[in-house]
Design a protein around this motif. Structure first.
Motif, short mmCIF file in Angstrom:
data_model
loop_
_atom_site.label_atom_id
_atom_site.label_comp_id
_atom_site.label_asym_id
_atom_site.label_seq_id
_atom_site.Cartn_x
_atom_site.Cartn_y
_atom_site.Cartn_z
N THR A 164 0.80 -1.23 0.00
CA THR A 164 0.00 0.00 0.00
C THR A 164 0.83 1.28 0.00
O THR A 164 0.28 2.37 0.03
CB THR A 164 -0.92 0.01 1.23
OG1 THR A 164 -0.11 -0.07 2.42
CG2 THR A 164 -1.89 -1.16 1.20
N ILE A 165 2.14 1.14 -0.05
CA ILE A 165 3.01 2.31 0.10
C ILE A 165 2.85 3.31 -1.05
O ILE A 165 3.07 4.50 -0.88
CB ILE A 165 4.49 1.89 0.25
CG1 ILE A 165 5.35 3.04 0.75
CG2 ILE A 165 5.03 1.30 -1.05
CD1 ILE A 165 5.00 3.50 2.15
N GLY A 166 2.45 2.83 -2.23
CA GLY A 166 2.27 3.74 -3.36
C GLY A 166 1.22 4.79 -3.08
O GLY A 166 1.44 5.99 -3.29
N VAL A 167 0.07 4.34 -2.60
CA VAL A 167 -0.99 5.28 -2.25
C VAL A 167 -0.57 6.16 -1.07
O VAL A 167 -0.76 7.38 -1.08
CB VAL A 167 -2.28 4.51 -1.89
CG1 VAL A 167 -3.36 5.48 -1.44
CG2 VAL A 167 -2.76 3.71 -3.08
N GLN A 191 2.08 -4.51 -6.46
CA GLN A 191 0.90 -4.00 -5.78
C GLN A 191 1.06 -2.52 -5.43
O GLN A 191 0.10 -1.73 -5.54
CB GLN A 191 0.65 -4.84 -4.53
CG GLN A 191 0.28 -6.28 -4.86
CD GLN A 191 0.57 -7.26 -3.73
OE1 GLN A 191 0.98 -6.85 -2.64
NE2 GLN A 191 0.36 -8.53 -3.99
N ALA A 192 2.26 -2.13 -5.01
CA ALA A 192 2.50 -0.72 -4.68
C ALA A 192 2.34 0.17 -5.91
O ALA A 192 1.73 1.25 -5.83
CB ALA A 192 3.90 -0.57 -4.09
N VAL A 193 2.89 -0.26 -7.04
CA VAL A 193 2.78 0.51 -8.28
C VAL A 193 1.33 0.58 -8.74
O VAL A 193 0.84 1.65 -9.14
CB VAL A 193 3.69 -0.08 -9.37
CG1 VAL A 193 3.38 0.53 -10.73
CG2 VAL A 193 5.16 0.14 -9.02
N ALA A 194 0.62 -0.57 -8.69
CA ALA A 194 -0.79 -0.58 -9.10
C ALA A 194 -1.60 0.39 -8.24
O ALA A 194 -2.45 1.14 -8.75
CB ALA A 194 -1.36 -1.99 -8.99
N ARG A 252 3.81 -5.38 -17.74
CA ARG A 252 2.48 -5.96 -17.53
C ARG A 252 1.70 -5.15 -16.49
O ARG A 252 0.49 -4.98 -16.62
CB ARG A 252 2.62 -7.41 -17.08
CG ARG A 252 1.30 -8.08 -16.68
CD ARG A 252 1.51 -9.56 -16.36
NE ARG A 252 2.53 -9.74 -15.33
CZ ARG A 252 2.32 -9.62 -14.03
NH1 ARG A 252 1.12 -9.29 -13.58
NH2 ARG A 252 3.30 -9.82 -13.16
N TRP A 253 2.40 -4.64 -15.46
CA TRP A 253 1.72 -3.86 -14.43
C TRP A 253 1.11 -2.58 -15.01
O TRP A 253 0.08 -2.11 -14.54
CB TRP A 253 2.68 -3.44 -13.34
CG TRP A 253 3.57 -4.48 -12.76
CD1 TRP A 253 3.51 -5.84 -12.95
CD2 TRP A 253 4.67 -4.24 -11.87
NE1 TRP A 253 4.51 -6.46 -12.25
CE2 TRP A 253 5.24 -5.50 -11.57
CE3 TRP A 253 5.21 -3.09 -11.32
CZ2 TRP A 253 6.34 -5.63 -10.74
CZ3 TRP A 253 6.30 -3.22 -10.48
CH2 TRP A 253 6.86 -4.48 -10.19
#
Length: 333
Positions: free
Chosen positions: A243-246, A278-281, A325-326
């Motif tokens: 969740t670090i991306g958000v 997941q972080a990037v997404a 792919r992400w």
């Protein structure tokens, strides 16, 4: 809970139906290389420009913006002097060929707000010199609407107030040429989104200073960078959490909304592993969900000389890197 949220982020990315942001692309790095060698170095040995042909791969994926790095000192060997004809020709070959393909190009003097390691605002490199450089560069490319002007890569090691004054001088010089091109404005302290409110290590927070830089045409966006490893530098292949991306973008997004400004995420990236995926997404979905203030994003990095660099998106033997792919849910309608 984190695993459930991460699964939700990936599902949301896969099912993303919103239109992609206006700008999505990649930073092509290599023309700024060789700065630690006897400078300015030898073209073709110490540094190269990406080829126009190499952009076809990214365009086919749905990218529409190529950020190209180069060195101020190579393009203008003497402060306040003429641009070097040979270096300008190399840059122009890439820019003209790439924009002729229908792509946009973001010019990136990859200098950290310094000239030969002397920061702008010192007596040796006054604001007027930075403004002069941008006046000359704007005159070269102002008639190409597909060219964007990134003032400089990641200002650092200077007071935020000094950088804001230098940036305003450059913006004014660009507009005085008649150029209407989009300008991207970085903040101080490596322009991290997560450190926009920092008050300890780089000086006055960007949040308190950078809003005073104005463009009379209102065709300017902030350019921030954000990585998801422990120290936010992008040097570690491991990301802190799914969740670090958000988490690292939220507060800056709220600042944009409160100040009625817009931004481009000029660099992001993560190593080829599930947590970074997941972080990037999560980060890209956050940008898309806040399209009123986010204009787009650029992956770091591509370019012909990266080898096995863990963030490079250059295809390997004709095969996509895992990170491509992400990005695909955020590239095409």
């Amino acid at each position: 809970m984190k695993r459930l949220l991460a699964t939700t982020l990936l599902a949301a990315a896969a099912a993303a139906h919103a239109a992609p942001l206006a700008w999505r692309g990649i930073s092509l790095s290599s023309a700024e290389w060789g700065e630690k060698l006897p400078f300015p170095g030898v073209y073709g040995k110490d540094y190269v420009y990406p080829s126009v042909a190499s952009t076809a791969y990214y365009q086919a994926q749905g990218m529409n913006l190529m950020r190209v790095g180069f060195r101020w000192e190579r393009l203008q060997p003497r402060l306040m002097g003429e641009l070097d004809a040979a270096e300008l020709a190399r840059l122009r070959e890439f820019v003209d060929g790439t924009t002729a393909r229908g792509l946009h190009v973001l010019l990136d003097p990859h200098n950290y707000a310094a000239y030969k390691d002397i920061h702008i605002g010192r007596p040796e490199v006054p604001h007027a010199a930075f403004a002069d450089f941008w006046r000359r560069l704007a005159l070269q490319f102002k008639d190409n609407a597909r060219v964007q002007f990134g003032l400089v890569n990641e200002p650092r090691n200077m007071p935020t107030e000094t950088w804001a004054d230098a940036a305003q001088a450059a913006v004014d010089a660009i507009r005085q040429t008649g150029a209407t091109n989009l300008i991207t404005l970085p903040g101080n302290g490596y322009t991290g989104a997560w450190s926009w409110f920092e008050s300890k290590w780089y000086g006055t927070p960007n949040a308190d200073v950078m809003g005073r830089v104005k463009d009379p045409l209102d065709n300017m966006v902030f350019e921030v960078h954000q990585y998801f490893d422990k120290d936010g530098s992008g040097t570690n292949a491991e990301c802190v959490s799914p969740t670090i991306g958000v988490e690292r973008l939220q507060r800056f997004t709220q600042w944009l909304k409160a100040n009625k400004r817009r931004a481009l995420l000029g660099e992001l990236g993560g190593g080829a592993n599930a947590v970074c995926e997941q972080a990037v997404a999560g980060a890209l979905k956050h940008l898309q969900d806040n399209a009123d203030v986010w204009t787009g994003w650029l992956w770091w990095a591509g370019g012909p000389t990266w080898g096995d660099y863990f963030l490079s998106l250059e295809p390997d033997g004709g095969k996509d890197k895992p990170q491509m792919r992400w990005l695909k849910p955020y590239l095409k309608d």
